[in-house]
Design an enzyme around this catalytic site. Structure first.
Site, PDB file in Angstrom:
ATOM      1  CB  CYS A 286      -0.978   0.078   1.202  1.00 32.72           C
ATOM      2  SG  CYS A 286      -1.843   1.342   1.301  1.00 32.72           S
TER       3      CYS A 286
ATOM      4  CG  HIS B 208      -5.404  -2.702  -1.046  1.00 27.48           C
ATOM      5  ND1 HIS B 208      -4.498  -3.188  -0.229  1.00 27.48           N
ATOM      6  CD2 HIS B 208      -5.273  -1.354  -1.014  1.00 27.48           C
ATOM      7  CE1 HIS B 208      -3.722  -2.279   0.071  1.00 27.48           C
ATOM      8  NE2 HIS B 208      -4.241  -1.123  -0.308  1.00 27.48           N
ATOM      9  CD  GLU B 209      -6.612   1.061  -3.751  1.00 23.52           C
ATOM     10  OE1 GLU B 209      -6.888   1.932  -3.145  1.00 23.52           O
ATOM     11  OE2 GLU B 209      -5.548   0.295  -3.675  1.00 23.52           O
TER      12      GLU B 209
ATOM     13  CG  HIS C 290      -7.156   2.477   1.413  1.00 24.22           C
ATOM     14  ND1 HIS C 290      -6.490   2.653   2.344  1.00 24.22           N
ATOM     15  CD2 HIS C 290      -6.416   1.791   0.290  1.00 24.22           C
ATOM     16  CE1 HIS C 290      -5.242   2.361   2.290  1.00 24.22           C
ATOM     17  NE2 HIS C 290      -5.248   1.811   0.828  1.00 24.22           N
TER      18      HIS C 290
HETATM   19 NI    NI Z   1      -3.609   0.788  -0.082  1.00 24.42          NI
END
Ligand code: NI
Length: 182
Positions: free
Chosen positions: A98, A140-141, A144
């Site tokens: 990341c 993953h995004e 966030h």
């Molecule tokens: Ni990330």
């Protein structure tokens, strides 16, 4: 314009983001800046909280990974106000990194099949099924914008082993090829 990337430890990365409207000020430019920032840092995804904005927006261009994972060849997208439904509980494990957590790469297990409904860069609603690597990169995004980071999903033992390095990152004691904000 290249924007600084907020590092692990900054509270903006831990807040839940909110939906935006099509008339969000400067949206086109913001999206362009996010791609530019992501490319400069050699990332394949960037979420708005990583540039200090708690809004439901992230960009992905995973095509640089296509030499190893051909399915990612044209996987370039803008995701606005996404909603995810998982189609399986079966998980696959892939090593992740990341831009907000420089130099740390760890295995993470995630469901490998999902359906996502979102608005694209033209604020057209899109529904698509993502499987395999595409599903992983997207999650993953998506994490966030929900204040979740990949190190939250590794084993407690691995996390304990990384704690000192994570503490250092949150104090800005890390070197990166891109601009950061602590
Ligand atoms: Ni990330």
């Amino acid at each position: 314009m290249i924007l600084p990337i907020y590092l692990y430890g900054h509270p903006v990365l831990r807040k839940k983001s909110v939906d935006i409207e099509p008339d969000y000020p400067g949206l086109k430019e913001l999206i362009a800046n996010m791609f530019e920032t992501m490319y400069k840092a050699e990332g394949v995804g960037l979420a708005a909280p990583q540039i200090g904005l708690n809004i439901n927006l992230f960009v992905i261009d995973a095509s640089p990974l296509a030499k190893d994972e051909p399915e990612l060849k044209d996987f370039k997208r803008v995701f606005i106000n996404p909603e995810v439904t998982f189609n399986t509980t079966e998980k696959i494990t892939i090593e992740e990194g990341c831009l907000s957590i420089p130099d740390i790469h760890e295995n993470v297990s995630r469901p490998s099949d999902l359906t996502i409904t979102y608005f694209n860069e033209n604020f057209e609603q899109v529904t698509e099924r993502l499987t395999g690597y595409k599903a992983i990169v997207m999650q993953h995004e998506y994490d966030h914008i929900n204040g979740i980071m990949f190190v939250d999903k590794i084993s407690p033992l691995r996390r304990r082993m990384l704690q000192n390095r994570l503490n250092s990152i949150s104090k800005g004691k890390v070197s990166t090829s891109y601009r950061v904000k602590i």
